[in-house]
Motif scaffolding. Structure first.
Motif, PDB file in Angstrom:
ATOM      1  N   ASN A   1      -3.792   8.684   5.628  1.00 34.60           N
ATOM      2  CA  ASN A   1      -3.969   8.213   4.219  1.00 34.60           C
ATOM      3  C   ASN A   1      -3.100   6.657   3.918  1.00 34.60           C
ATOM      4  OD1 ASN A   1      -6.003  10.274   3.519  1.00 34.60           O
ATOM      5  ND2 ASN A   1      -4.365  11.598   3.587  1.00 34.60           N
ATOM      6  N   PHE A   2      -2.517   6.416   5.206  1.00 34.96           N
ATOM      7  CA  PHE A   2      -1.794   5.451   4.459  1.00 34.96           C
ATOM      8  C   PHE A   2      -1.303   4.696   4.952  1.00 34.96           C
ATOM      9  CE2 PHE A   2      -0.441   8.437   1.412  1.00 34.96           C
ATOM     10  CZ  PHE A   2      -0.910   8.095   0.017  1.00 34.96           C
ATOM     11  N   SER A   3      -2.229   4.986   6.887  1.00 35.54           N
ATOM     12  CA  SER A   3      -1.531   3.775   7.984  1.00 35.54           C
ATOM     13  C   SER A   3      -0.250   3.735   8.646  1.00 35.54           C
ATOM     14  CB  SER A   3      -2.288   2.968   7.769  1.00 35.54           C
ATOM     15  OG  SER A   3      -3.442   2.674   7.530  1.00 35.54           O
TER      16      SER A   3
ATOM     17  N   HIS B   1       0.923  -1.241  -0.368  1.00 36.79           N
ATOM     18  CA  HIS B   1       0.180   0.162   0.149  1.00 36.79           C
ATOM     19  C   HIS B   1       0.814   1.471   0.320  1.00 36.79           C
ATOM     20  CE1 HIS B   1       1.187  -0.451   4.489  1.00 36.79           C
ATOM     21  NE2 HIS B   1       0.621   0.931   4.267  1.00 36.79           N
ATOM     22  N   LEU B   2       2.135   1.261  -0.037  1.00 39.29           N
ATOM     23  CA  LEU B   2       2.774   2.102   0.042  1.00 39.29           C
ATOM     24  C   LEU B   2       3.857   2.942  -1.296  1.00 39.29           C
ATOM     25  CD1 LEU B   2       3.932   2.195   4.086  1.00 39.29           C
ATOM     26  CD2 LEU B   2       2.326   3.477   2.726  1.00 39.29           C
TER      27      LEU B   2
ATOM     28  N   LEU C   1       0.010  11.051   6.326  1.00 38.06           N
ATOM     29  CA  LEU C   1       0.410   9.519   5.979  1.00 38.06           C
ATOM     30  C   LEU C   1      -0.094   8.706   7.087  1.00 38.06           C
ATOM     31  CD1 LEU C   1       5.090  10.265   6.238  1.00 38.06           C
ATOM     32  CD2 LEU C   1       3.159   9.647   3.253  1.00 38.06           C
TER      33      LEU C   1
ATOM     34  N   GLU D   1       2.561   7.166  -5.505  1.00 37.26           N
ATOM     35  CA  GLU D   1       1.688   7.433  -5.094  1.00 37.26           C
ATOM     36  C   GLU D   1       1.704   8.758  -3.782  1.00 37.26           C
ATOM     37  OE1 GLU D   1      -2.671   6.145  -3.539  1.00 37.26           O
ATOM     38  OE2 GLU D   1      -1.026   4.786  -4.041  1.00 37.26           O
ATOM     39  N   ILE D   2       2.819   8.031  -3.082  1.00 37.20           N
ATOM     40  CA  ILE D   2       2.617   9.194  -1.779  1.00 37.20           C
ATOM     41  C   ILE D   2       3.077  10.299  -2.069  1.00 37.20           C
ATOM     42  CG2 ILE D   2       3.855   9.478   0.473  1.00 37.20           C
ATOM     43  CD1 ILE D   2       4.109   6.258   0.270  1.00 37.20           C
TER      44      ILE D   2
END
Length: 300
Positions: free
Chosen positions: A277-279, A216-217, A274, A221-222
């Protein structure tokens, strides 16, 4: 100013208790299944007992890993001992491969030289094994789904459960038709199912051990999201993402901001973004202004 942080995450006490109970159930019935397999002459029972032996060792290792993961971080191991649980999952996955290969080899020998199988005894021992495995699987399935170590342990028990089902089916076929090849053939079928699941555990644990980025990272995208959503961020470079365990993703990055921005405020906004939205709860952010040679480093 540097800050001191304890990176050790205590393992769930509930998971420890569940694993301990599964170890007791598995180890106790393993002895009965070995005796039943030797007396009945069933490869399916012996294969299931052999798998249960690796389960007993693997569940004990998984339990030990959770105990070790509770140790606090030290100056030598600043992230603590959580990674040991991933190593245990990797070892457990490899053990599943070995036992599956052993089952297939024994099945091949049995097909070449069939022996007598006592279908009735095989049926009752396999039925008792199914009950034990269902109980152990139910206990472990109520643990943390995101813990790779617990998932690997659950997979071992699931393999035992399937092995018991295979032994029951084989015993019924033998009792009704006398066709003994059903015993090794169903053992191979169960071994193939185990191999497929074991590959997934080995692949995921190896990815973590090799410092691979969590799925998911995606750094592209980040970088795009931070540039778009956080006011004052002009560019995000040198993004590195990895994880200590499945539950502990980590990330570092270099952020270039406009000259008139509040660097501390941007750093907080980036960390909040972070996290939400990205845990990601642990981020190391280096911030640079594009007009001065000024750097602020944050460790959390």
């Amino acid at each position: 100013m540097s800050q001191s942080h304890n990176h050790s995450h205590a393992a769930g006490g509930g998971n420890e208790k569940k694993l301990a109970l599964a170890v007791i159930l598995t180890g106790g019935f393993m002895l009965a299944e070995i005796a039943g397999g030797l007396i009945s002459g069933s490869l399916a029972l012996l294969a299931d007992a052999g798998h249960m032996l690796t389960d007993f060792a693997s569940l004990a290792l998984a339990w030990l890993a959770l105990r070790i993961a509770r140790r606090p971080a030290t100056w030598k191991r600043s992230y603590g001992f959580d990674r040991f649980s991933v190593l245990a999952a990797f070892v457990n996955g490899l053990a599943l491969f070995l036992i599956a290969v052993w089952i297939c080899w024994e099945a091949y020998n049995r097909l070449r030289d069939p022996g007598e199988v006592l279908g009735g005894l095989m049926f009752w021992v396999a039925l008792a094994g199914l009950a034990v495995n269902i109980a152990a699987f139910w206990i472990l399935s109520r643990g943390e789904k995101g813990n790779l170590n617990v998932r690997a342990a659950t997979l071992h028990v699931m393999g035992d459960l399937l092995g018991s089902v295979g032994a029951i089916i084989a015993s019924i076929i033998i009792m009704t038709t006398g066709w003994t090849p059903a015993d090794p053939l169903l053992s191979v079928f169960v071994a193939l199912i185990i191999l497929r699941a074991a590959w997934r555990i080995v692949k995921e644990s190896a990815h973590i051990l090799l410092e691979g980025a969590p799925e998911h990272l995606d750094r592209r995208e980040i970088a795009a999201a931070l540039t778009r959503e956080v006011s004052g961020v002009e560019r995000v470079d040198h993004i590195h993402a990895w994880s200590i365990t499945e539950e502990r993703p980590m990330i570092t990055m270099e952020v270039v901001t406009a000259g008139d921005t509040d660097m501390d405020n941007i750093r907080r906004e980036i960390k909040d973004y972070l996290r939400k939205n990205f845990s990601v709860d642990h981020a190391t952010v280096e911030i640079k202004r594009n007009d001065v040679d000024c750097v602020a480093v944050n460790f959390t």
